[in-house]
Design a protein around this motif. Structure first.
Motif, PDB file in Angstrom:
ATOM      1  N   HIS A 440       0.970  -1.295  -0.014  1.00  0.00           N
ATOM      2  CA  HIS A 440      -0.007  -0.075  -0.015  1.00  0.00           C
ATOM      3  C   HIS A 440       0.970   1.228  -0.055  1.00  0.00           C
ATOM      4  CE1 HIS A 440      -3.580   2.759   1.971  1.00  0.00           C
ATOM      5  NE2 HIS A 440      -3.619   2.303   0.678  1.00  0.00           N
ATOM      6  N   VAL A 441       0.789   2.107  -0.799  1.00  0.00           N
ATOM      7  CA  VAL A 441       1.691   3.250  -1.245  1.00  0.00           C
ATOM      8  C   VAL A 441       1.707   4.127  -0.138  1.00  0.00           C
ATOM      9  CG1 VAL A 441       2.115   5.144  -2.707  1.00  0.00           C
ATOM     10  CG2 VAL A 441       1.661   3.108  -3.701  1.00  0.00           C
ATOM     11  N   ASN A 442       0.333   4.504   0.396  1.00  0.00           N
ATOM     12  CA  ASN A 442       0.097   5.514   1.588  1.00  0.00           C
ATOM     13  C   ASN A 442       0.877   4.896   2.909  1.00  0.00           C
ATOM     14  OD1 ASN A 442      -2.181   5.792  -0.724  1.00  0.00           O
ATOM     15  ND2 ASN A 442      -2.068   7.673   0.214  1.00  0.00           N
ATOM     16  N   THR A 443       0.612   3.837   3.277  1.00  0.00           N
ATOM     17  CA  THR A 443       0.969   3.508   4.497  1.00  0.00           C
ATOM     18  C   THR A 443       2.183   2.504   4.477  1.00  0.00           C
ATOM     19  OG1 THR A 443      -0.731   1.457   4.454  1.00  0.00           O
ATOM     20  CG2 THR A 443      -1.396   3.706   5.332  1.00  0.00           C
ATOM     21  N   SER A 444       2.583   1.759   3.448  1.00  0.00           N
ATOM     22  CA  SER A 444       3.431   1.041   3.329  1.00  0.00           C
ATOM     23  C   SER A 444       3.231  -0.463   4.018  1.00  0.00           C
ATOM     24  CB  SER A 444       4.985   1.470   3.951  1.00  0.00           C
ATOM     25  OG  SER A 444       5.290   2.648   3.348  1.00  0.00           O
ATOM     26  N   ALA A 445       2.084  -0.635   4.095  1.00  0.00           N
ATOM     27  CA  ALA A 445       1.511  -1.875   4.641  1.00  0.00           C
ATOM     28  C   ALA A 445       1.201  -2.766   3.455  1.00  0.00           C
ATOM     29  CB  ALA A 445       0.135  -1.617   5.263  1.00  0.00           C
ATOM     30  N   VAL A 446       1.177  -4.068   3.890  1.00  0.00           N
ATOM     31  CA  VAL A 446       1.306  -5.178   2.905  1.00  0.00           C
ATOM     32  C   VAL A 446      -0.032  -6.020   2.844  1.00  0.00           C
ATOM     33  CG1 VAL A 446       2.622  -7.033   2.014  1.00  0.00           C
ATOM     34  CG2 VAL A 446       3.908  -5.498   3.107  1.00  0.00           C
ATOM     35  N   LEU A 447      -0.478  -6.109   1.758  1.00  0.00           N
ATOM     36  CA  LEU A 447      -1.822  -6.738   1.526  1.00  0.00           C
ATOM     37  C   LEU A 447      -1.569  -8.229   1.853  1.00  0.00           C
ATOM     38  CD1 LEU A 447      -4.705  -6.597   0.842  1.00  0.00           C
ATOM     39  CD2 LEU A 447      -4.002  -7.625  -1.531  1.00  0.00           C
ATOM     40  N   LYS A 448      -2.123  -9.037   2.813  1.00  0.00           N
ATOM     41  CA  LYS A 448      -1.982 -10.172   3.298  1.00  0.00           C
ATOM     42  C   LYS A 448      -3.289 -11.006   3.680  1.00  0.00           C
ATOM     43  CE  LYS A 448      -0.770 -11.373   7.475  1.00  0.00           C
ATOM     44  NZ  LYS A 448      -0.133 -11.741   8.690  1.00  0.00           N
ATOM     45  N   LEU A 449      -3.179 -12.163   3.730  1.00  0.00           N
ATOM     46  CA  LEU A 449      -4.327 -13.101   4.558  1.00  0.00           C
ATOM     47  C   LEU A 449      -4.006 -13.064   5.861  1.00  0.00           C
ATOM     48  CD1 LEU A 449      -6.511 -15.091   4.033  1.00  0.00           C
ATOM     49  CD2 LEU A 449      -5.032 -16.803   3.573  1.00  0.00           C
ATOM     50  N   SER A 450      -4.815 -12.973   6.651  1.00  0.00           N
ATOM     51  CA  SER A 450      -4.577 -13.125   8.178  1.00  0.00           C
ATOM     52  C   SER A 450      -4.987 -14.474   8.765  1.00  0.00           C
ATOM     53  CB  SER A 450      -5.777 -12.169   8.874  1.00  0.00           C
ATOM     54  OG  SER A 450      -6.804 -12.525   9.296  1.00  0.00           O
ATOM     55  N   GLY A 451      -5.765 -15.013   7.941  1.00  0.00           N
ATOM     56  CA  GLY A 451      -6.258 -16.435   8.384  1.00  0.00           C
ATOM     57  C   GLY A 451      -7.244 -16.526   9.319  1.00  0.00           C
ATOM     58  N   ALA A 452      -7.764 -15.396   9.799  1.00  0.00           N
ATOM     59  CA  ALA A 452      -8.940 -15.434  10.715  1.00  0.00           C
ATOM     60  C   ALA A 452     -10.148 -15.428   9.839  1.00  0.00           C
ATOM     61  CB  ALA A 452      -8.902 -14.181  11.555  1.00  0.00           C
ATOM     62  N   SER A 453     -11.290 -16.073  10.562  1.00  0.00           N
ATOM     63  CA  SER A 453     -12.396 -16.376   9.757  1.00  0.00           C
ATOM     64  C   SER A 453     -13.543 -15.313  10.259  1.00  0.00           C
ATOM     65  CB  SER A 453     -13.304 -17.584  10.133  1.00  0.00           C
ATOM     66  OG  SER A 453     -12.423 -18.530   9.494  1.00  0.00           O
ATOM     67  N   LEU A 454     -14.294 -14.376   9.408  1.00  0.00           N
ATOM     68  CA  LEU A 454     -15.092 -13.398   9.553  1.00  0.00           C
ATOM     69  C   LEU A 454     -16.451 -13.999  10.208  1.00  0.00           C
ATOM     70  CD1 LEU A 454     -14.590 -11.258   6.479  1.00  0.00           C
ATOM     71  CD2 LEU A 454     -13.813 -10.634   8.572  1.00  0.00           C
TER      72      LEU A 454
END
Length: 718
Positions: A440-454
């Motif tokens: 993510h350009v604005n926050t430098s966070a990376v898209l990822k799968l957390s593994g938790a179920s909604l």
């Protein structure tokens, strides 16, 4: 000038030949009985059928060599794989040659008896001790049962015994260069043992330890030239390290070469691996564009190492305004990871600053470091992240499909593409082959799968978040383009229709053997099936005293049955022998420490070698099970039991020769040993009906065989 007649002189060990024939008879006679699926044949038979049909599978219980050996017997018997392995006791139909299905384990089990005889001789004990060890294995009911069915313990035991016998034959023959053939056979046997079951690794490490001690002694021998020492050390390293590693890889090469068709376990593997198999995903991805370009329509599969694959997904449902914990959300469109193929898994890659959602001519490929936007194909929402806590992972950022609610929450929908497995800085993003991180350009966070179920509001789908790179686990960061087409429709309605008709451009994509090998190896080691309690599961400490048994087969209408029950006398003798050796070794060590040498150096070395092989073999095949958190069964103890049965006669010979001084005591020992051997034989005969499943016994006779109250022997009263 040729002299006639030609004479050939041969020496035949009649005792060895006799025990070999008896072993063959005990393991191979009436091998097709019962004509029904017996216990774990229902498990291994599925893999044999898949081999016959060349269908790919993953078995997390061990490497493929054991399955291939079982499949070899099935192939020789003309088995075509058409049998449903759905329950224990199911009758084999007439087209299945049951004898050949069980042939390879039976032959391996039969050969274990002469191998123990020869191994005892290589430990420098007498032929009488070798005969005793062979008889203990010959008359061990549990080993016979395990050998007569399509199971792998007898195959594992055979290769382990062969490895130690070959190595000791090499070590004992010091004056012939031909002995290195024995060393090579030892290394190959170690590779085969590990290739059958991972438990073989511990015996392999034990053999390596013994070889290292012998090599250290060799290095210190000043009577041998430096060149000879170097050559021998290199030969040992090649035969015992390099050859086993190469052969281990070779088992997988054969496995992957044979299994080239798509099967039930494809979903465990990466998209690239799946696309290399005939059918399945390869039918979908065949002819897809190779390079991802601006305007491409893609599905993004998570590369996280989990059993169930999932794809980046969105749908027309928003995050709740407030969660049950009281935290608020952006109330924007949900973005999840969905474990099924679905039209809502499609995303369009857009170039920032341009409105075009179609691929230009020529296509402009996306390269490592490029900034993109991802537009959801069915709802036209931009993939977005911002400084709002994720629903199930509050320390991570929420990922959403952006909706402008005019509440001072601007869009933050720029993502930088980082090709993780790139070979060059300017490498393009490739379908299936490239694993990318979306930063993510604005926050430098990376898209990822957390593994938790909604929760229910998220339809129990998996949570997707954006997380700072230094926090994120690398295995859950990657995404792979699995399905890919070049978009040609700018209008929403036309684009929705286009998502059902992929573009075909012929592109050849292959994955190397090494990539497949490493991925399959990783999956086998890391992806574990959930263990469940079993009626016949047991704890390792119960094995030593044989507190439990396993009912392998029950006749549907009579009392005929087969059980995994050991010879009670042999098991008791084995346990006592282990204790006796440990006590005797402790006494010897204490006395030697005090300066008393009860044994000459050669006899002491033989006693220590016996302990290293037999007691060491028992420990490395038993202690690991004490540390395992998995469902265990009595048959896991059989490799360790073989070492104890091998230990008993040599220890008795040592006692007779070096501990008992008077003739009276020696004669008494011989009488006791004869009585024990007779008891072993009588116990073997007593339990034969439960070993071979015949003859059928009455309810009272079966009840009489229940020597321990914990044994589960079933019978029908008539």
């Amino acid at each position: 000038m040729l002299q006639l007649p030609l004479l050939v002189t041969a020496q035949v060990d009649v005792v060895l030949l006799s025990v070999t024939l008896l072993s063959m008879w005990s393991r191979l006679s009436h091998l097709s009985y019962p004509n029904a699926v017996v216990f774990d044949e229902v498990y291994y038979g599925q893999f044999v059928s898949l081999y016959m049909k060349r269908v790919f599978f993953v078995d997390d219980s061990g490497p493929p060599l054991g399955h291939m050996i079982l499949a070899l017997g099935a192939y020789l018997g003309g088995f075509d794989g058409n049998f449903v392995w759905n329950r224990i006791g199911a009758e084999y139909h007439s087209s299945v040659c049951v004898c050949f299905l069980r042939l390879c384990p039976a032959v391996c089990g039969a050969l274990c008896v002469p191998l123990v005889y020869l191994l005892t001789l290589e430990l420098h004990f007498s032929h009488l001790s070798a005969l005793g060890a062979a008889l203990l294995l010959l008359l061990e009911n549990s080993l016979i049962v395990q050998s007569r069915f399509m199971l792998l313990e007898s195959v594992l035991i055979f290769f382990v015994l062969l490895a130690f016998f070959s190595y000791l034959r090499f070590h004992n023959n010091t004056h012939s260069w031909f002995r290195f053939c024995w060393l090579l056979l030892s290394g190959a046997s170690c590779a085969a043992a590990v290739g059958v079951k991972y438990m073989g690794v511990f015996s392999y490490l034990l053999l390596l330890g013994v070889a290292l001690l012998h090599t250290w002694d060799l290095i210190g021998d000043r009577t041998i030239s430096h060149l000879s020492v170097c050559v021998q050390c290199v030969c040992r390293a090649v035969c015992l390290v390099v050859v086993p590693v190469l052969l281990y890889v070779f088992w997988f090469y054969i496995h992957l070469t044979l299994l080239h068709r798509s099967g039930p376990h494809d979903q465990l593997m990466s998209s690239a691996f799946q696309a290399s198999l005939e059918g399945g995903l390869s039918r979908i991805t065949k002819g897809q564009p190779l390079e991802v370009a601006y305007g491409s329509q893609v599905t993004l599969r998570s590369s996280a190492s989990q059993q169930i694959p999932c794809w980046l997904h969105s749908h027309k449902a928003n995050y709740p305004i407030r969660y049950e914990s009281g935290r608020g959300s952006s109330h924007q469109q949900q973005v999840t990871c969905y474990p099924f193929k679905d039209v809502n898994n499609w995303w369009i890659i857009k170039e920032p600053g341009r409105q075009q959602l179609v691929v230009s001519s020529p296509p402009r490929p996306i390269r490592h470091g490029d900034v993109i936007q991802l537009v959801h194909g069915m709802t036209s929402r931009f993939l977005n992240s911002h400084d709002v806590a994720a629903p199930m992972s509050p320390h991570s950022q929420e990922v959403s499909g952006y909706i402008d609610f005019n509440v001072s929450m601007p869009a933050q929908n720029l993502w930088r593409v980082e090709v993780s497995n790139r070979e060059a800085e300017s490498e393009s993003w490739k379908t299936i082959l490239s694993e990318v991180r979306l930063v993510h350009v604005n926050t430098s966070a990376v898209l990822k799968l957390s593994g938790a179920s909604l929760p229910d509001w998220g339809f129990r789908q998996l949570e997707v978040v954006a997380e700072k790179l230094f926090k994120a686990h690398s295995s859950s960061l990657g995404w792979t383009v699995e399905e890919h087409r070049y978009g040609t429709s700018q209008e929403q309605k036309e684009r929705e229709a286009e998502l059902h008709s992929p573009t075909h451009i012929d592109v050849d994509r292959k994955i190397s053997f090494w990539a497949k090998f490493l991925e399959l190896q990783w999956k086998m080691l890391m992806v574990k099936q959930e263990d469940s309690e079993h009626k016949y599961s047991s704890a390792p400490l119960e094995w030593i005293t044989m507190e439990t048994n396993i009912a392998y087969w029950l006749h549907p209408s009579t009392n005929a049955q087969i059980h995994l029950i050991g010879n009670p006398v042999s098991w008791s003798v084995a346990s006592l022998t282990l204790l006796a050796y440990q006590l005797l070794a402790a006494v010897y060590l204490l006395r030697r420490r005090r300066g008393f040498k009860d044994l000459t150096d050669s006899v002491w070395a033989r006693f220590v070698c016996l302990g290293c092989v037999c007691v060491g073999g028992f420990l490395v095949n038993f202690i690991p099970f004490l540390l395992m958190e998995k469902t265990l069964f009595l048959y896991h103890f059989l490799p360790a039991l073989c070492y104890l049965l091998l230990l008993c006669p040599p220890l008795l010979e040592h006692t007779h020769t070096y501990l008992l001084r008077s003739g009276t005591h020696r004669r008494a020992l011989c009488v006791c040993v004869s009585a024990v051997l007779l008891s072993v034989f009588l116990a073997f005969r007593t339990f034969c009906p439960l070993t071979y499943g015949s003859p059928e016994l009455s309810a009272n006779q079966l009840q009489a065989l229940r020597w321990r109250g914990s044994w589960d022997i079933l019978y029908r009263r008539r």
